[in-house]
Enzyme design. Structure first.
Site, mmCIF file in Angstrom:
data_model
loop_
_atom_site.group_PDB
_atom_site.id
_atom_site.type_symbol
_atom_site.label_atom_id
_atom_site.label_comp_id
_atom_site.label_asym_id
_atom_site.label_seq_id
_atom_site.Cartn_x
_atom_site.Cartn_y
_atom_site.Cartn_z
ATOM 1 C CB SER A 66 4.396 -7.486 5.868
ATOM 2 O OG SER A 66 3.556 -8.533 5.415
ATOM 3 C CB CYS A 89 10.479 -0.684 3.119
ATOM 4 S SG CYS A 89 11.160 -0.187 1.549
ATOM 5 C CD GLU A 142 -5.745 -6.134 0.012
ATOM 6 O OE1 GLU A 142 -4.771 -5.991 -0.745
ATOM 7 O OE2 GLU A 142 -5.772 -6.947 0.956
ATOM 8 C CG PHE A 170 -0.282 0.381 2.516
ATOM 9 C CD1 PHE A 170 -0.009 1.715 2.809
ATOM 10 C CD2 PHE A 170 0.087 -0.579 3.449
ATOM 11 C CE1 PHE A 170 0.620 2.070 3.992
ATOM 12 C CE2 PHE A 170 0.717 -0.239 4.630
ATOM 13 C CZ PHE A 170 0.985 1.090 4.902
ATOM 14 C CE LYS A 175 -2.950 -8.528 -4.527
ATOM 15 N NZ LYS A 175 -3.431 -7.520 -3.520
ATOM 16 C CD GLU A 221 8.067 -2.908 8.533
ATOM 17 O OE1 GLU A 221 7.526 -4.012 8.313
ATOM 18 O OE2 GLU A 221 8.506 -2.181 7.636
HETATM 19 P P1 NAD Z 1 1.245 -6.689 3.162
HETATM 20 O O1 NAD Z 1 2.271 -7.760 3.272
HETATM 21 O O2 NAD Z 1 0.125 -6.673 4.111
HETATM 22 O O3 NAD Z 1 0.580 -6.731 1.682
HETATM 23 C C1 NAD Z 1 1.353 -6.785 0.528
HETATM 24 C C2 NAD Z 1 0.578 -7.515 -0.549
HETATM 25 O O4 NAD Z 1 0.304 -8.841 -0.122
HETATM 26 C C3 NAD Z 1 -0.763 -6.866 -0.868
HETATM 27 O O5 NAD Z 1 -0.937 -6.865 -2.267
HETATM 28 C C4 NAD Z 1 -1.777 -7.765 -0.164
HETATM 29 O O6 NAD Z 1 -2.990 -7.861 -0.852
HETATM 30 C C5 NAD Z 1 -1.102 -9.112 -0.154
HETATM 31 N N1 NAD Z 1 -1.423 -9.922 1.036
HETATM 32 C C6 NAD Z 1 -1.715 -9.465 2.294
HETATM 33 N N2 NAD Z 1 -1.893 -10.518 3.133
HETATM 34 C C7 NAD Z 1 -1.702 -11.641 2.398
HETATM 35 C C8 NAD Z 1 -1.722 -13.044 2.699
HETATM 36 N N3 NAD Z 1 -1.994 -13.487 3.907
HETATM 37 N N4 NAD Z 1 -1.479 -13.914 1.707
HETATM 38 C C9 NAD Z 1 -1.193 -13.485 0.461
HETATM 39 N N5 NAD Z 1 -1.158 -12.172 0.122
HETATM 40 C C10 NAD Z 1 -1.401 -11.266 1.069
HETATM 41 O O7 NAD Z 1 2.062 -5.314 3.147
HETATM 42 P P2 NAD Z 1 1.469 -3.837 3.178
HETATM 43 O O8 NAD Z 1 0.875 -3.603 4.518
HETATM 44 O O9 NAD Z 1 0.643 -3.582 1.977
HETATM 45 O O10 NAD Z 1 2.812 -2.981 3.017
HETATM 46 C C11 NAD Z 1 3.647 -2.616 4.090
HETATM 47 C C12 NAD Z 1 4.821 -3.555 4.197
HETATM 48 O O11 NAD Z 1 5.543 -3.568 2.974
HETATM 49 C C13 NAD Z 1 5.848 -3.114 5.242
HETATM 50 O O12 NAD Z 1 6.306 -4.245 5.919
HETATM 51 C C14 NAD Z 1 6.979 -2.512 4.428
HETATM 52 O O13 NAD Z 1 8.241 -2.540 5.054
HETATM 53 C C15 NAD Z 1 6.931 -3.406 3.234
HETATM 54 N N6 NAD Z 1 7.585 -2.801 2.086
HETATM 55 C C16 NAD Z 1 8.809 -3.286 1.757
HETATM 56 C C17 NAD Z 1 9.505 -2.726 0.707
HETATM 57 C C18 NAD Z 1 10.864 -3.235 0.350
HETATM 58 O O14 NAD Z 1 11.383 -2.810 -0.659
HETATM 59 N N7 NAD Z 1 11.471 -4.121 1.121
HETATM 60 C C19 NAD Z 1 8.922 -1.690 -0.034
HETATM 61 C C20 NAD Z 1 7.659 -1.236 0.316
HETATM 62 C C21 NAD Z 1 6.992 -1.812 1.395
#
Ligand code: NAD
Length: 504
Positions: free
Chosen positions: A246, A301, A196, A169, A193, A395
């Site tokens: 994450s 991140c 959401e 997000f 994808k 985090e």
């Molecule tokens: P998230 O892991 O909740 O979601 C990421 C994606 O995974 C979304 O598209 C979501 O729909 C999907 N998703 C969520 N739960 C799922 C599940 N149980 N099974 C399969 N798919 C699932 O992450 P977020 O809250 O959208 O983003 C924040 C996180 O992203 C933070 O931890 C941040 O550090 C990380 N991030 C990392 C980088 C990097 O380059 N390392 C860059 C940006 C964000």
């Protein structure tokens, strides 16, 4: 909890045509067309005021199948174009990003809650990503060598086929642009994808690619959550998957997709440490650290979230707090993504306080006039955190800085090295040799010296270490060429006189 996303379980509804929303209900984008959904939908909120602005479909495996079929159909013609021809479309796309710059930035702000300046910076990075993709014909070259007299070996890069990009997000425009331009310029067709929680930018990106002349089926957008991601990981027609989000979900996706024999690269969460030495420039350190921990409301991140103060740096901490107090929710600090995120961040602060840490600047319970329903957390600085506290290790993903105290550089490095993550680490000092000492020993993929957010710019690649990344290589820059292509090696002999041996 799956990653940070808890909304999915509370707001699933049937689509509510009657409710007035700023944007019409979102559709998927498959084979060059909007593809309405009749399954379940999720409310999408504007974090700045808590209003529902649209609804996003939660696509099932059937929809993923459909998108994969479209991408498969588009693949042969697209892959057969020359790299230079494919890059022409990216030139036009880059122009459209620039032409629609303000509108794209406004859309980011609306669905993500960051400030308009931060959103503009995000679109600028997307433009830089597109620029890098237009340079691929210049840098993605094969190799050729006469390996024995009259025998030549040549290596060339081929696209993988249908690939998927799953995004978080926090950067609704930039993270999709980390992957799409490079992946498709290199000849793949793709399924995006998006999160959401921020699905609007994804559809706008697909529209701009269409306007730039991208053939139908080369880029498809399938919206959804967990079920959709699982379908992507399981679909046999998908050759490679990138994920950014994450660590918890990165591990799930890495395991599932690689278990299904796909090429996979998953970027996860972070806990970035800044090591501040007593000789650091006070003003530069205070402004950089304040900007790093509060930019995008701490939802980067690459954000500073743990500071290790080496020796007595109390006056730097005092200046830092002064800087932090200039960052005001609703003015130069945006909202966090959701009510759940707001509550989670505040509970981390409260728990640290109850464990004995000292709150120097407290951002709990803030409201913004006229935006009382927005999800705001003020900047927060917490001192005397100990390495065993939850706030030191997990985090938080909000505008919160945990300060730990260390007597020596080695003690500070030990704290940094013990983190399971490894995205970024920075050192603040005026000593070149101490900076090198820390840079060499920090266990992170992206290092800053007197820089709070050490994001490598193109063509350097973006990627962390340890539990901040699963898979080989990085997601952007030159490293991404390796990920999005496979090598073919051709050995050729035209001269019938050429000597024959076991190698030729
Ligand atoms: P998230 O892991 O909740 O979601 C990421 C994606 O995974 C979304 O598209 C979501 O729909 C999907 N998703 C969520 N739960 C799922 C599940 N149980 N099974 C399969 N798919 C699932 O992450 P977020 O809250 O959208 O983003 C924040 C996180 O992203 C933070 O931890 C941040 O550090 C990380 N991030 C990392 C980088 C990097 O380059 N390392 C860059 C940006 C964000």
């Amino acid at each position: 909890m799956d990653g940070f996303n808890t909304q999915i379980s509370v707001n699933i509804t049937r689509n509510r045509e009657n409710k007035s929303m700023k944007y019409s209900i979102l559709t998927n984008f498959i084979k060059g067309e909007s593809s309405p959904s009749n399954g379940k939908f999720l409310d999408v909120f504007n974090p700045l005021n808590g209003e529902v602005i649209t609804q996003v479909p939660l696509s099932s495996a059937d929809v993923v199948d459909d998108a994969v079929a479209g991408a498969k159909q588009a693949f042969p013609n697209w892959a057969n174009l020359s790299l230079k021809d494919r890059a022409q479309i990216i030139f036009r796309y880059r122009h459209l990003l620039e032409k629609n710059f303000e509108e794209l930035a406004a859309l980011i702000t609306e669905e993500n809650g960051k400030t308009i300046d931060e959103a503009r910076a995000e679109v600028s990075v997307s433009i830089e990503m597109a620029e890098f993709a237009t340079s691929l014909p210049q840098i993605c070259l094969g190799e050729v060598e006469m390996v024995s007299r009259g025998v030549e070996c040549r290596s060339e890069r081929y696209p993988l086929g249908v690939v998927a990009s799953i995004t978080p997000f926090n950067f609704p425009n930039m993270v999709p642009n980390w992957t799409i331009p490079n992946a498709i310029t290199l000849g793949n067709t793709m399924i995006l994808k998006a999160s959401e929680q921020v699905p609007l930018s994804a559809n706008r990106i697909a529209e701009l690619f269409s306007d730039a002349g991208l053939p139908e089926g080369v880029l498809n957008v399938v919206h959804g959550g967990r079920e959709t991601v699982e379908a992507i990981c399981e679909n046999p027609g998908i050759d490679a998957v990138t994920f950014v989000g994450s660590t918890k979900v990165a591990k799930i996706v890495y395991k599932k997709a690689s278990g299904n024999f796909k090429r996979v690269l998953c970027l996860g969460g972070a806990k970035n440490h800044l090591i501040v030495l007593p000789d650091a420039n006070e003003e530069m350190t205070a402004t950089n650290v304040a900007a790093s921990m509060t930019g995008c409301a701490g939802q980067r991140c690459m954000a500073a979230s743990a500071m290790v103060a080496v020796g007595n740096i109390d006056s730097i901490i005092t200046s830092l707090c002064e800087e932090v107090k200039k960052i005001v929710p609703g003015e130069n600090l945006g909202a966090v993504i959701s009510k759940q995120a707001q509550e989670r961040i505040e509970s981390y602060i409260t728990e640290a306080e109850s464990e004995g840490a000292k709150i120097l600047v407290d951002g709990r319970g803030v409201t913004v006039n006229g935006k009382e329903n927005g999800y705001y957390v003020g900047p927060t600085v917490i001192d005397f955190v100990t390495p065993d506290m939850k706030i030191a290790t997990e985090e938080v993903f909000g505008p919160v800085l945990a300060i730990m105290r260390a007597d020596t550089v080695d003690e500070a490095l030990k704290i940094e090295n013990n983190s399971p993550y490894g995205n970024a680490a920075s050192v603040f000092t005026q000593s070149g040799s101490l900076a090198n000492y820390v840079a060499e020993r920090a266990s992170a993929g992206m290092i800053g010296v007197n820089i709070g957010v050490p994001v490598p710019r193109e063509p350097f690649s973006f990627g962390g270490w340890n539990e901040s990344k699963f898979g080989t290589g990085d997601i952007t820059g030159k490293s991404s060429i390796e990920f999005w292509t496979k090598l073919k090696k051709t050995t050729t002999k035209w001269n019938p006189e050429a000597r024959t041996n076991w190698m030729s």
